[in-house]
Design a protein around this motif. Structure first.
Motif, PDB file in Angstrom:
ATOM      1  N   ARG A   1       0.829  -1.208   0.000  1.00 27.57           N
ATOM      2  CA  ARG A   1       0.000   0.000   0.000  1.00 27.57           C
ATOM      3  C   ARG A   1       0.859   1.252   0.000  1.00 27.57           C
ATOM      4  O   ARG A   1       2.051   1.211   0.286  1.00 27.57           O
ATOM      5  CB  ARG A   1      -0.911  -0.009   1.238  1.00 27.57           C
TER       6      ARG A   1
ATOM      7  N   PHE B   1      -4.680  -3.753  -5.579  1.00 27.24           N
ATOM      8  CA  PHE B   1      -4.897  -4.917  -6.416  1.00 27.24           C
ATOM      9  C   PHE B   1      -5.430  -4.424  -7.750  1.00 27.24           C
ATOM     10  O   PHE B   1      -6.317  -3.579  -7.790  1.00 27.24           O
ATOM     11  CB  PHE B   1      -5.895  -5.838  -5.722  1.00 27.24           C
TER      12      PHE B   1
ATOM     13  N   VAL C   1      -9.265  -9.523  -1.719  1.00 27.57           N
ATOM     14  CA  VAL C   1      -8.351 -10.011  -2.754  1.00 27.57           C
ATOM     15  C   VAL C   1      -7.144 -10.749  -2.184  1.00 27.57           C
ATOM     16  O   VAL C   1      -6.393 -11.377  -2.927  1.00 27.57           O
ATOM     17  CB  VAL C   1      -7.861  -8.857  -3.660  1.00 27.57           C
ATOM     18  N   PHE C   2      -6.933 -10.682  -0.876  1.00 30.07           N
ATOM     19  CA  PHE C   2      -5.766 -11.329  -0.283  1.00 30.07           C
ATOM     20  C   PHE C   2      -6.006 -11.520   1.204  1.00 30.07           C
ATOM     21  O   PHE C   2      -6.575 -10.648   1.858  1.00 30.07           O
ATOM     22  CB  PHE C   2      -4.517 -10.460  -0.495  1.00 30.07           C
TER      23      PHE C   2
ATOM     24  N   VAL D   1      -4.541 -10.841   8.392  1.00 30.66           N
ATOM     25  CA  VAL D   1      -4.810  -9.613   7.645  1.00 30.66           C
ATOM     26  C   VAL D   1      -5.743  -9.954   6.493  1.00 30.66           C
ATOM     27  O   VAL D   1      -5.552 -10.963   5.807  1.00 30.66           O
ATOM     28  CB  VAL D   1      -3.502  -8.995   7.091  1.00 30.66           C
TER      29      VAL D   1
ATOM     30  N   GLU E   1      -7.276  -8.228   3.062  1.00 31.73           N
ATOM     31  CA  GLU E   1      -7.105  -7.063   2.196  1.00 31.73           C
ATOM     32  C   GLU E   1      -8.175  -7.031   1.117  1.00 31.73           C
ATOM     33  O   GLU E   1      -8.390  -8.005   0.403  1.00 31.73           O
ATOM     34  CB  GLU E   1      -5.720  -7.090   1.525  1.00 31.73           C
ATOM     35  N   SER E   2      -8.830  -5.883   1.012  1.00 35.07           N
ATOM     36  CA  SER E   2      -9.772  -5.648  -0.080  1.00 35.07           C
ATOM     37  C   SER E   2      -9.046  -4.868  -1.164  1.00 35.07           C
ATOM     38  O   SER E   2      -7.867  -4.538  -1.020  1.00 35.07           O
ATOM     39  CB  SER E   2     -10.972  -4.863   0.434  1.00 35.07           C
ATOM     40  N   VAL E   3      -9.741  -4.557  -2.246  1.00 33.95           N
ATOM     41  CA  VAL E   3      -9.133  -3.724  -3.281  1.00 33.95           C
ATOM     42  C   VAL E   3      -8.626  -2.421  -2.655  1.00 33.95           C
ATOM     43  O   VAL E   3      -7.550  -1.937  -2.975  1.00 33.95           O
ATOM     44  CB  VAL E   3     -10.157  -3.413  -4.400  1.00 33.95           C
ATOM     45  N   LYS E   4      -9.423  -1.880  -1.722  1.00 33.84           N
ATOM     46  CA  LYS E   4      -9.126  -0.574  -1.138  1.00 33.84           C
ATOM     47  C   LYS E   4      -8.033  -0.581  -0.086  1.00 33.84           C
ATOM     48  O   LYS E   4      -7.199   0.294  -0.072  1.00 33.84           O
ATOM     49  CB  LYS E   4     -10.389  -0.031  -0.439  1.00 33.84           C
ATOM     50  N   ALA E   5      -8.089  -1.527   0.850  1.00 32.76           N
ATOM     51  CA  ALA E   5      -7.297  -1.363   2.066  1.00 32.76           C
ATOM     52  C   ALA E   5      -7.010  -2.698   2.740  1.00 32.76           C
ATOM     53  O   ALA E   5      -7.668  -3.704   2.485  1.00 32.76           O
ATOM     54  CB  ALA E   5      -8.047  -0.460   3.038  1.00 32.76           C
ATOM     55  N   ALA E   6      -6.017  -2.670   3.639  1.00 31.84           N
ATOM     56  CA  ALA E   6      -5.679  -3.831   4.454  1.00 31.84           C
ATOM     57  C   ALA E   6      -6.300  -3.660   5.835  1.00 31.84           C
ATOM     58  O   ALA E   6      -6.265  -2.570   6.394  1.00 31.84           O
ATOM     59  CB  ALA E   6      -4.163  -3.947   4.583  1.00 31.84           C
TER      60      ALA E   6
END
Lengths: 376, 125
Positions: free
Chosen positions: A305, A326, B36-37, B55, B57-62
């Motif tokens: 990030r 992503f 996504v992760f 953790v 994680e989306s497209v936007k944020a962890a």
């Protein structure tokens, strides 16, 4: 209860009606995503057409006696060749500070019949600074008019041209080249449109009166190819397209050469200078910048990030990630950041520090997803 | 007899005997958006209640996932590691993250029941 300090665009009620998740962005309550989510919105834009509300951005018009006069006034703030901007064309440039750092990046367009009028679109987060700067230093014969009564919509994706053509069959929209700009009538609506955008796809930005924006947006959304797209997907689309976002890849400490924007400084300006920070920029053009904006591909599935430190193969810090996440069309994590010149070549191995652990990555060419702009 | 308890950070733990299955609530997956992760803990790692354990994680944020109770990891869900979107499809069942052998089952009393959690969500709206 204190009143919220955030503003709303003319489409706020429509966003809420469409089920948007709203969050503050650059002082505006903006739709981050709708019910289908960022992944689906991103992929929809790449395959059909996405409608974006970008009315928070700053729109203004510079007016003077002739194109030469207005162009000369604007060239004192930015390094693009505005004098050679032909009628009906648009150009990308940056406002620079005295050190050549980027105050903002913007689009400048000239209507087909305009001689002494330029339209500007600047970032929401910087518009107050930009307009104050311009007003403080424009010659008396050139006026800045803030177009606060105008909304701005973007229709992006391979089906955008077919959709807009359907709404204005006589408008000749299909024949517009990339970075062309001109007025178009959609029935009773007098709009000013450009064939451009910030997703890497073919598409249009449509400036129109704020009080007609919701009705026009509803007409677009009634077309089968069109879905509303929030700022979340706008960000993932522009990241895949390798495009800079102010406050991330660009700020007042970064010059356009290290940002990889030397293509936006035309030949006459490179030799003549005459813009803020010209000495630093001419030096960077001649010698190459000390650091460069690069694409980054982590090896695994974990995204890095914004803010993640970048280290070289020996573990020495060489820069930071400026945007990362992503890439839905790439199907893998992607990022951009600045690294020293020695590590900037595609294929260079480095690591991104994520949760205190090094994540193996390599420098990748930009864009991550090929641009699909209209080519003539 | 299983019992599901929730934290204010939107983790759940579904307890069956000495082992608790940990995941994020359906509300949490909706807030995160497309996952996504995921980074899952290794088997054998011991957590105290409130430790950062995974953790998501989306497209936007962890987002950190905190251990809702103390315990030792006895299994991680390989299916969500391979297909993170399972968390969006089925957060409360197939989208679980890891299993903990509870160190102190008494900690469960400090967590919310489903009814309490639903009431808590209403206060957030």
């Amino acid at each position: 209860m204190s009143e919220s300090a955030t503003e709303r665009t003319p489409l706020y009620a429509l966003h809420v009606e469409l089920g948007a998740r709203i969050a503050p962005f650059a002082g505006y309550d903006m739709p981050i995503q709708y019910s289908s989510g960022i992944l689906a919105e991103h992929l929809h834009t790449r395959s059909l057409a996405g409608l974006f509300d970008v009315s928070h951005m700053g729109q203004a018009r510079l007016e003077g006696g002739s194109h030469a006069e207005v162009a000369e006034a604007l060239e004192r703030f930015c390094p693009a060749d505005i004098k050679s901007l032909a009628p009906g064309r648009q150009r990308y440039t940056q406002f620079l500070n005295a050190e050549g750092g980027v105050i903002d990046d913007l689009m400048v367009s000239r209507g087909p019949a305009a001689d002494g009028e330029l339209n500007l679109v600047v970032n929401a987060s910087r518009k107050a600074i930009d307009f104050t700067l311009l007003e403080s230093d424009l010659p008396a014969s050139v006026r800045l008019i803030r177009l606060e009564h105008m909304a701005l919509l973007a229709l992006q994706g391979p089906a955008a041209v077919a959709v807009l053509h359907r709404l204005a069959p006589e408008g000749g929209l299909a024949a517009m080249p990339f970075m062309a700009a001109r007025p178009v009538r959609f029935g009773e609506i007098a709009a000013f449109i450009s064939r451009s955008g910030y997703t890497g796809e073919d598409g249009f930005e449509i400036s129109l009166p704020a009080d007609q924006a919701e009705g026009f947006a509803r007409r677009l959304l009634a077309e089968p190819e069109v879905a509303p797209i929030g700022l979340g997907a706008r960000d993932s689309l522009r990241l895949e397209a390798g495009l800079c976002l102010y406050g991330h890849e660009l700020d007042e400490s970064i010059d356009p050469i290290e940002a990889g924007l030397s293509w936006s400084i035309q030949k006459r300006r490179r030799s003549e200078g005459g813009f803020p920070g010209a000495a630093r920029i001419q030096k960077a053009l001649a010698e190459g910048p000390a650091r460069r904006r690069v694409g980054l591909r982590p090896d695994g599935r974990a995204p890095a990030r914004e803010g993640a430190e970048i280290v070289d193969a020996a573990g020495a810090p060489i820069g930071r990630v400026t945007s990362g996440g992503f890439g839905p069309s790439v199907g893998a994590p992607i990022a951009m950041g600045y690294v020293d010149r020695a590590n900037a070549a595609p294929g260079a191995r480095l690591s991104l520090i994520v949760r205190a652990k090094p994540l193996a990555a390599r420098v990748a060419p930009l864009p991550f997803h090929p641009h699909a702009y209209r080519r003539d | 007899m299983t019992e599901t308890r929730f934290t204010k950070d939107h983790e759940y733990v579904r307890v069956d005997g000495a082992v608790g299955i940990v995941g994020i609530s359906d509300h949490a997956q909706k807030q995160l958006g497309d996952v996504v992760f995921v980074e899952l803990p290794a088997v054998g790692v011991k957590f105290a209640k409130g430790d950062s354990a995974a953790v998501v994680e989306s497209v936007k944020a962890a987002s950190d996932v905190f251990a809702p109770v103390s315990g030792e990891v006895v299994e991680a869900n390989g299916a969500v590691d391979a297909t993170p979107g399972l968390i969006n499809e089925d957060a409360m069942a197939g989208g679980w993250l890891f299993k903990l052998r509870l160190a102190n089952p008494g900690e469960l009393a400090s967590l919310m029941s489903l009814a309490d959690y639903e009431a808590f969500l209403k206060t957030l709206a």
